[in-house]
Scaffold this motif. Structure first.
Motif, PDB file in Angstrom:
ATOM      1  N   ALA A  31       6.091   4.860   4.640  1.00  0.00           N
ATOM      2  CA  ALA A  31       6.569   4.688   6.019  1.00  0.00           C
ATOM      3  C   ALA A  31       7.747   3.730   6.121  1.00  0.00           C
ATOM      4  N   PHE A  32       8.010   2.968   5.068  1.00  0.00           N
ATOM      5  CA  PHE A  32       9.010   1.894   5.139  1.00  0.00           C
ATOM      6  C   PHE A  32      10.402   2.421   5.501  1.00  0.00           C
ATOM      7  N   GLY A  33      10.841   3.488   4.859  1.00  0.00           N
ATOM      8  CA  GLY A  33      12.175   4.019   5.128  1.00  0.00           C
ATOM      9  C   GLY A  33      12.339   4.513   6.552  1.00  0.00           C
ATOM     10  N   PRO A  34      11.472   5.404   7.022  1.00  0.00           N
ATOM     11  CA  PRO A  34      11.587   5.856   8.412  1.00  0.00           C
ATOM     12  C   PRO A  34      11.498   4.723   9.430  1.00  0.00           C
ATOM     13  N   VAL A  39      10.835   9.013  -0.546  1.00  0.00           N
ATOM     14  CA  VAL A  39      12.134   9.647  -0.322  1.00  0.00           C
ATOM     15  C   VAL A  39      11.986  10.873   0.569  1.00  0.00           C
ATOM     16  N   LEU A  40      10.942  11.673   0.361  1.00  0.00           N
ATOM     17  CA  LEU A  40      10.735  12.860   1.190  1.00  0.00           C
ATOM     18  C   LEU A  40      10.556  12.489   2.660  1.00  0.00           C
ATOM     19  N   ALA A  41       9.924  11.332   2.908  1.00  0.00           N
ATOM     20  CA  ALA A  41       9.695  10.908   4.290  1.00  0.00           C
ATOM     21  C   ALA A  41      10.993  10.619   5.029  1.00  0.00           C
ATOM     22  N   THR A  61       0.830  -1.198   0.000  1.00  0.00           N
ATOM     23  CA  THR A  61       0.000   0.000   0.000  1.00  0.00           C
ATOM     24  C   THR A  61       0.868   1.253   0.000  1.00  0.00           C
ATOM     25  N   VAL A  62       0.244   2.350  -0.345  1.00  0.00           N
ATOM     26  CA  VAL A  62       0.957   3.623  -0.414  1.00  0.00           C
ATOM     27  C   VAL A  62       1.519   3.999   0.956  1.00  0.00           C
ATOM     28  N   GLU A  63       0.705   3.915   2.000  1.00  0.00           N
ATOM     29  CA  GLU A  63       1.189   4.322   3.322  1.00  0.00           C
ATOM     30  C   GLU A  63       2.320   3.428   3.815  1.00  0.00           C
ATOM     31  N   ASP A  64       2.251   2.130   3.520  1.00  0.00           N
ATOM     32  CA  ASP A  64       3.338   1.238   3.923  1.00  0.00           C
ATOM     33  C   ASP A  64       4.628   1.577   3.183  1.00  0.00           C
ATOM     34  N   GLU A  65       4.501   1.940   1.899  1.00  0.00           N
ATOM     35  CA  GLU A  65       5.676   2.290   1.108  1.00  0.00           C
ATOM     36  C   GLU A  65       6.353   3.543   1.653  1.00  0.00           C
ATOM     37  N   ARG A  68       5.561  12.518   9.211  1.00  0.00           N
ATOM     38  CA  ARG A  68       6.253  12.525   7.923  1.00  0.00           C
ATOM     39  C   ARG A  68       5.375  11.940   6.822  1.00  0.00           C
ATOM     40  N   LEU A  69       4.663  10.876   7.156  1.00  0.00           N
ATOM     41  CA  LEU A  69       3.798  10.216   6.178  1.00  0.00           C
ATOM     42  C   LEU A  69       2.730  11.173   5.665  1.00  0.00           C
ATOM     43  N   VAL A  70       2.031  11.817   6.576  1.00  0.00           N
ATOM     44  CA  VAL A  70       0.976  12.759   6.188  1.00  0.00           C
ATOM     45  C   VAL A  70       1.555  13.913   5.377  1.00  0.00           C
ATOM     46  N   GLY A  71       2.669  14.459   5.835  1.00  0.00           N
ATOM     47  CA  GLY A  71       3.273  15.587   5.141  1.00  0.00           C
ATOM     48  C   GLY A  71       3.741  15.231   3.745  1.00  0.00           C
ATOM     49  N   ALA A  72       4.379  14.058   3.594  1.00  0.00           N
ATOM     50  CA  ALA A  72       4.888  13.651   2.282  1.00  0.00           C
ATOM     51  C   ALA A  72       3.755  13.400   1.296  1.00  0.00           C
ATOM     52  N   LEU A  73       2.685  12.741   1.757  1.00  0.00           N
ATOM     53  CA  LEU A  73       1.561  12.458   0.859  1.00  0.00           C
ATOM     54  C   LEU A  73       0.835  13.735   0.461  1.00  0.00           C
ATOM     55  N   GLU A  74       0.697  14.671   1.381  1.00  0.00           N
ATOM     56  CA  GLU A  74       0.077  15.937   1.030  1.00  0.00           C
ATOM     57  C   GLU A  74       0.937  16.710   0.035  1.00  0.00           C
ATOM     58  N   THR A  75       2.242  16.634   0.190  1.00  0.00           N
ATOM     59  CA  THR A  75       3.149  17.349  -0.700  1.00  0.00           C
ATOM     60  C   THR A  75       3.017  16.870  -2.139  1.00  0.00           C
ATOM     61  N   VAL A  76       2.831  15.565  -2.339  1.00  0.00           N
ATOM     62  CA  VAL A  76       2.757  15.019  -3.703  1.00  0.00           C
ATOM     63  C   VAL A  76       1.319  14.809  -4.172  1.00  0.00           C
ATOM     64  N   GLY A  77       0.349  15.240  -3.370  1.00  0.00           N
ATOM     65  CA  GLY A  77      -1.046  15.144  -3.789  1.00  0.00           C
ATOM     66  C   GLY A  77      -1.624  13.751  -3.757  1.00  0.00           C
ATOM     67  N   LEU A  78      -1.165  12.915  -2.833  1.00  0.00           N
ATOM     68  CA  LEU A  78      -1.661  11.540  -2.750  1.00  0.00           C
ATOM     69  C   LEU A  78      -2.321  11.223  -1.419  1.00  0.00           C
TER      70      LEU A  78
END
Length: 501
Positions: free
Chosen positions: A124-127, A174-176, A118-122, A140-150
């Motif tokens: 969150a995987f790095g952090p 990567v942003l996360a 899933t998108v959220e698992d992907e 970080r997850l919320v911020g990164a997804l909002e930044t890329v519109g997902l």
């Protein structure tokens, strides 16, 4: 700003800011290749700036990007020579956790780095692997997804997303990690025009936050023009180095010759009258087509209708996630076809086997790696011929097909890479090869999904010439793209899909 330098890869550190990337005689040679992918690069990149690396397909951009976080050096695909440091450490020798925290690389092919369901698992995987606290991971997850519109796709399965949405997922992942250096290897290639504008703003925002941004692309596109510095690679070496405005003023003709700017002579003549080949029965009819993936409640297509005639070239446009690739797969029979909605030569396509459709319809995948089946460029170009004729490995391909393959490979600039692995080509070269492999066999319809993403202007021009020849020979073409060059110069008609609410 760095001073303009031609044929000079030396440092350009006029502002006094310390370099975070330093290369000294950096070279890379892939196993089995005669020529080095990178040849004795000596340059530095300052911290807190946006540097764009541009070059034609095969110039070494992706190789350089993958060296910056050590992934290529650790993969064992070749030999690196010379010195490279990122924040004072060699990324090939530093601990992986240290490198990933310092340098994040978004690869050209998003599927090459997406590993979770899933998108959220992907994202969150790095952090998670860096032992970041759960509360911080969520932030970080919320911020990164909002930044890329997902944000709305948080629970979505990654493999159900469009190519552009998967690319944005890779960017968010990567942003996360919040790296100090962010490297985008043609990360805008699969994005629609609004998303590309957002990507330029993202690069500017990261730079304003004090991060170092490196982008790579096969064109002097809007991302390169927004950078403070542009480094032009040719044949694995630095050819030009300077501010984008200065390069455009002083070296515009040279950039066009390299395929990094559109040639003024390419495209359809302004006074050419486009033939509307709509007489007679259509080859392909789509009637009120709707489609929802199994297990999903949200339709991808709803009430889509159009027809395609012999010899007609149609470009299909639409933002990421509007169902363009889904439509192409339905037309090829790669997804379950609803009854009474798709018709080929008047026959219901739901009743036609895929092998019968494949005899008349050529299909180029959005990710060319999914389609490759041979060990060399030459064998890949002839693979469909062997399959169509039922030839065994020891049986020779008829000479006329070999002549056709040789001609096509020469026209797309791969005549010197016949024995190279298709998987080791640049992103643009892979797409051109997959198209040439389909054009070896004459077919009635070709469906081409993002065939020029990541391709330089020279490769795009070669692709358009080949398409026009197929059209003049009577074949129909459906080209799915975000490429404005194709949309403006290639089609008889354009169709646009809109996102369902």
């Amino acid at each position: 700003m760095p001073e303009l330098k031609e044929n000079n890869g030396g440092p350009a550190d006029g502002t006094g800011m310390s370099p975070v990337i330093v290369m000294n005689q950096l070279s890379y040679h892939y196993d089995g290749e005669q020529l080095a992918a990178l040849s004795e690069l000596t340059l530095s990149i300052r911290g807190g700036e946006h540097t764009a690396i541009i070059g034609a397909s095969g110039s070494g951009k992706s190789t350089l990007c993958q060296l910056l976080n050590g992934t290529l050096s650790r993969a064992g695909l070749g030999e690196r020579m010379g010195r490279l440091t990122v924040f004072g450490q060699d990324p090939a020798e530093a601990e992986i956790a240290v490198v990933s925290s310092a340098a994040g690389v978004v690869l050209q092919d998003p599927d090459a780095q997406l590993i979770r369901e899933t998108v959220e698992d992907e994202v969150a995987f790095g952090p998670e692997n860096l032992c970041v606290s759960p509360d911080e991971i969520e932030r970080r997850l919320v911020g990164a997804l909002e930044t890329v519109g997902l944000a709305a796709e948080r629970q979505s399965r990654v493999r159900r997303l469009s190519g552009g949405q998967r690319q944005r997922t890779g960017i968010a992942a990567v942003l996360a990690l919040q790296p100090r250096l962010v490297v985008f290897d043609d990360a805008a290639a699969n994005l629609d025009p609004p998303a590309r504008h957002d990507f330029v703003r993202l690069c500017r925002r990261l730079r304003d936050e004090g991060r170092t941004v490196v982008t790579a692309s096969g064109r002097m596109d809007e991302t390169a023009r927004a950078a403070e510095r542009v480094i032009v690679l040719a044949g694995g070496a630095v050819l030009l180095d300077g501010p984008p405005g200065e390069l455009l003023r002083s070296h515009g003709a040279q950039l066009a010759a390299l395929g990094l700017l559109p040639s003024p002579h390419e495209g359809r003549p302004a006074d050419e009258v486009l033939a509307q080949r709509t007489s007679g029965a259509p080859l392909l009819e789509v009637k009120e087509l709707s489609f929802t993936y199994p297990g999903s409640r949200r339709p991808v297509l709803a009430g889509t209708s159009f027809a395609l005639a012999a010899g007609e070239t149609v470009v299909l446009l639409g933002e990421n996630g509007t169902g363009k690739t889904t439509l192409g797969k339905l037309l090829m029979g790669l997804l379950p076809v609803p009854r009474g909605r798709l018709f080929w030569r008047g026959a219901d396509m739901a009743k036609l086997p895929v092998w019968k459709l494949a005899a008349e319809i050529g299909y180029v995948f959005q990710q060319p790696e999914y389609q490759f089946a041979a060990a060399t460029v030459w064998e890949e170009c002839l693979y469909s011929v062997r399959a169509f004729l039922g030839l065994r490995r020891h049986e020779s391909v008829p000479a006329r097909y070999e002549r056709r393959a040789s001609e096509l490979l020469g026209r797309i600039g791969l005549q010197d890479k016949l024995q190279a692995s298709p998987y080791l080509l640049s992103g643009g070269e892979k797409r051109l090869l997959s198209t040439a492999a389909q054009f070896v066999l004459p077919r009635t319809l070709y469906i081409l999904d993002e065939p020029t993403a990541g391709t330089d202007y020279k490769g795009t021009a070669a692709f358009m010439r080949l398409c026009r020849e197929q059209s003049e020979a009577g074949a129909a073409l459906l080209v799915i793209t975000h490429d404005s060059e194709l949309a403006n110069a290639l089609p008889d008609r354009t169709l646009r899909l809109t996102k369902l609410q």
